[in-house]
Design a protein around this motif. Structure first.
Motif, mmCIF file in Angstrom:
data_model
loop_
_atom_site.group_PDB
_atom_site.id
_atom_site.type_symbol
_atom_site.label_atom_id
_atom_site.label_comp_id
_atom_site.label_asym_id
_atom_site.label_seq_id
_atom_site.Cartn_x
_atom_site.Cartn_y
_atom_site.Cartn_z
ATOM 1 N N GLU A 166 -107.152 112.265 -11.921
ATOM 2 C CA GLU A 166 -107.565 111.291 -10.912
ATOM 3 C C GLU A 166 -106.411 110.920 -9.989
ATOM 4 O O GLU A 166 -106.569 110.858 -8.763
ATOM 5 C CB GLU A 166 -108.100 110.031 -11.602
ATOM 6 N N GLU A 167 -105.235 110.675 -10.562
ATOM 7 C CA GLU A 167 -104.108 110.187 -9.768
ATOM 8 C C GLU A 167 -103.377 111.291 -9.011
ATOM 9 O O GLU A 167 -102.713 111.019 -8.011
ATOM 10 C CB GLU A 167 -103.117 109.444 -10.677
ATOM 11 N N LEU A 168 -103.483 112.530 -9.481
ATOM 12 C CA LEU A 168 -102.763 113.636 -8.847
ATOM 13 C C LEU A 168 -103.695 114.550 -8.059
ATOM 14 O O LEU A 168 -103.340 115.695 -7.756
ATOM 15 C CB LEU A 168 -102.011 114.448 -9.905
ATOM 16 N N GLY A 223 -95.246 115.928 -23.032
ATOM 17 C CA GLY A 223 -94.903 115.043 -24.131
ATOM 18 C C GLY A 223 -95.788 115.282 -25.341
ATOM 19 O O GLY A 223 -96.566 116.243 -25.402
ATOM 20 N N SER A 224 -95.666 114.397 -26.300
ATOM 21 C CA SER A 224 -96.414 114.494 -27.546
ATOM 22 C C SER A 224 -97.368 113.312 -27.653
ATOM 23 O O SER A 224 -96.974 112.167 -27.426
ATOM 24 C CB SER A 224 -95.441 114.490 -28.733
ATOM 25 N N VAL A 225 -98.620 113.592 -27.972
ATOM 26 C CA VAL A 225 -99.627 112.545 -28.136
ATOM 27 C C VAL A 225 -100.150 112.583 -29.567
ATOM 28 O O VAL A 225 -99.918 113.541 -30.302
ATOM 29 C CB VAL A 225 -100.785 112.709 -27.129
ATOM 30 N N THR A 226 -100.861 111.536 -29.947
ATOM 31 C CA THR A 226 -101.195 111.377 -31.358
ATOM 32 C C THR A 226 -102.604 111.803 -31.729
ATOM 33 O O THR A 226 -102.943 111.808 -32.911
ATOM 34 C CB THR A 226 -101.011 109.907 -31.768
ATOM 35 N N SER A 227 -103.439 112.136 -30.741
ATOM 36 C CA SER A 227 -104.800 112.551 -31.070
ATOM 37 C C SER A 227 -105.391 113.319 -29.901
ATOM 38 O O SER A 227 -104.962 113.157 -28.749
ATOM 39 C CB SER A 227 -105.678 111.331 -31.379
ATOM 40 N N PRO A 228 -106.399 114.148 -30.151
ATOM 41 C CA PRO A 228 -107.080 114.843 -29.051
ATOM 42 C C PRO A 228 -107.699 113.877 -28.048
ATOM 43 O O PRO A 228 -107.712 114.150 -26.846
ATOM 44 C CB PRO A 228 -108.152 115.668 -29.780
ATOM 45 N N ASP A 229 -108.217 112.744 -28.523
ATOM 46 C CA ASP A 229 -108.809 111.767 -27.607
ATOM 47 C C ASP A 229 -107.767 111.220 -26.641
ATOM 48 O O ASP A 229 -108.035 111.039 -25.446
ATOM 49 C CB ASP A 229 -109.441 110.616 -28.393
ATOM 50 N N CYS A 230 -106.576 110.936 -27.154
ATOM 51 C CA CYS A 230 -105.512 110.427 -26.287
ATOM 52 C C CYS A 230 -105.072 111.492 -25.284
ATOM 53 O O CYS A 230 -104.796 111.188 -24.121
ATOM 54 C CB CYS A 230 -104.328 109.965 -27.125
ATOM 55 N N ARG A 231 -105.010 112.737 -25.730
ATOM 56 C CA ARG A 231 -104.653 113.820 -24.813
ATOM 57 C C ARG A 231 -105.680 113.915 -23.692
ATOM 58 O O ARG A 231 -105.323 114.049 -22.510
ATOM 59 C CB ARG A 231 -104.567 115.146 -25.571
ATOM 60 N N ALA A 232 -106.952 113.830 -24.050
ATOM 61 C CA ALA A 232 -108.009 113.899 -23.044
ATOM 62 C C ALA A 232 -107.912 112.734 -22.065
ATOM 63 O O ALA A 232 -108.133 112.896 -20.856
ATOM 64 C CB ALA A 232 -109.377 113.913 -23.725
ATOM 65 N N ALA A 233 -107.564 111.547 -22.570
ATOM 66 C CA ALA A 233 -107.450 110.373 -21.702
ATOM 67 C C ALA A 233 -106.309 110.540 -20.707
ATOM 68 O O ALA A 233 -106.447 110.228 -19.519
ATOM 69 C CB ALA A 233 -107.248 109.117 -22.546
ATOM 70 N N VAL A 234 -105.166 111.049 -21.181
ATOM 71 C CA VAL A 234 -104.029 111.263 -20.288
ATOM 72 C C VAL A 234 -104.375 112.292 -19.217
ATOM 73 O O VAL A 234 -104.078 112.109 -18.027
ATOM 74 C CB VAL A 234 -102.787 111.706 -21.086
ATOM 75 N N LEU A 235 -105.014 113.388 -19.608
ATOM 76 C CA LEU A 235 -105.378 114.432 -18.647
ATOM 77 C C LEU A 235 -106.384 113.915 -17.619
ATOM 78 O O LEU A 235 -106.307 114.260 -16.431
ATOM 79 C CB LEU A 235 -105.947 115.641 -19.382
ATOM 80 N N ARG A 236 -107.316 113.085 -18.066
ATOM 81 C CA ARG A 236 -108.307 112.526 -17.133
ATOM 82 C C ARG A 236 -107.618 111.645 -16.088
ATOM 83 O O ARG A 236 -107.896 111.747 -14.882
ATOM 84 C CB ARG A 236 -109.344 111.709 -17.903
#
Length: 336
Positions: A58-60, A41-54
């Motif tokens: 953890e969950e996967l 998908g598309s995210v709005t900032s590098p910080d948000c991308r890092a949060a999603v990946l983190r």
């Protein structure tokens, strides 16, 4: 647990976690592709991308997965460098003569905290033109665009066309199987709407089989969902930078939690969610479930919000599309 079942289980946990986390990533999808999970998908900032990946890591854990998250910013950023579209929403206000001025004071503050107002159906008690005139008086001339769908109460007197006319005269965009493209805050926001209908959810739903009445019931829901999907697709092709699906009936069972299980089939349908996932909505807003829950998510990762007034317990809630910190803002001063 079989491997494919284990992956689906972990993916659902990730979807639930993303729905709860305070990161406002309304454009992230989580799917199964072959033997692996795919986060895209598309995210709005590098910080948000890092949060999603983190969170995904953890969950996967122990599950093969890959990510395809792009950072994009189509609209003017706020002072923190993130796009902000402020969406105010409420449903099930059930106004009638004698309720004049109930919501107007709160609605007049919308220019300070929102870019548009969504009304998620059941705007009247019995669907009469006189009741619609009360609603029109509450929303006419507001400082933000107003978009609405009707609810089942608005159909009760078989005068839904007259109800619609009263709202349109007040400047409201009333949707049923179509959409509207709004230029707000420097962004092009597309809102597609339908009342929707019932039928239930995957695994426990009605089907087009048997008596003509049952087939007609399901076909009506399918037609609503198909029209919603078509409207979303047309808005995307028209250049919308944010897509919102507005319904009265719920697209997911998540936001019905608190309602009796026996009436779930009459509160929404998975067909609405399928249309939203297929066309890539960024946010889904509905009402109808007075005893339900505010937050939910479709199988494809579209965030769903139940904004029935008894649920949000205020004149409106505000949701931020593309904000890099808090997703939901619901100021206490907007209580009814």
């Amino acid at each position: 647990m079989k491997a494919e079942g284990h992956i689906e289980y972990r993916i659902q946990h990730l979807r639930d976690r993303l729905a709860r986390e305070d990161i406002a990533e309304l454009g992230v999808r989580v799917e199964t592709r072959g033997p692996a999970a795919h986060v895209w998908g598309s995210v709005t900032s590098p910080d948000c991308r890092a949060a999603v990946l983190r969170i995904a890591e953890e969950e996967l854990a122990g599950v093969p997965w890959h990510a395809d998250l792009t950072v994009s910013c189509h609209n003017p950023p706020d002072h923190r460098g993130a796009v902000v579209i402020r969406v105010a929403a409420v449903g099930d206000i059930h106004l009638s003569p004698g309720d004049e001025g109930t919501l107007r004071p709160a609605f007049e503050t919308l220019g300070d905290c929102a870019d548009l107002l969504l009304l998620a159906g059941d705007l009247t008690r019995h669907g009469t033109p006189a009741e619609a005139q009360v609603v029109a008086g509450e929303v006419a001339g507001l400082p933000v665009p107003v978009v609405a769908v009707l609810g089942n109460h608005d159909y009760q007197s078989d005068q839904e066309a007259a109800v619609t006319r009263e709202l349109v005269r007040a400047g409201v965009h009333v949707l049923e199987g179509n959409g509207v493209l709004l230029d707000v805050g420097g962004a092009r926001v597309g809102v597609a709407g339908t009342k929707g209908f019932g039928g239930g959810f995957a695994g426990r739903c009605a089907s087009e089989f048997g008596e003509p009445e049952m087939k007609s019931f399901v076909r009506y829901t399918r037609r609503c969902a198909d029209d919603l999907g078509r409207a979303l697709g047309e808005l995307r092709e028209a250049g919308s930078t944010a897509l919102i699906a507005l319904t009265h009936f719920s697209p997911v069972p998540d936001t019905l939690a608190g309602e009796p299980l026996e009436i779930y089939p009459f509160l929404g349908s998975y067909l609405l969610a399928e249309a939203m996932d297929r066309e890539g909505a960024d946010l889904a807003v509905h009402g109808h479930a007075h005893m339900g829950t505010e937050h939910g998510m479709t199988a494809g990762g579209v965030r769903v919000r139940n904004v029935a007034m008894p649920v949000i317990d205020r004149a409106f809630a505000v949701y931020h599309l593309g904000r890099s910190s808090s997703n939901d803002e619901r100021p206490d001063e907007h209580r009814k």
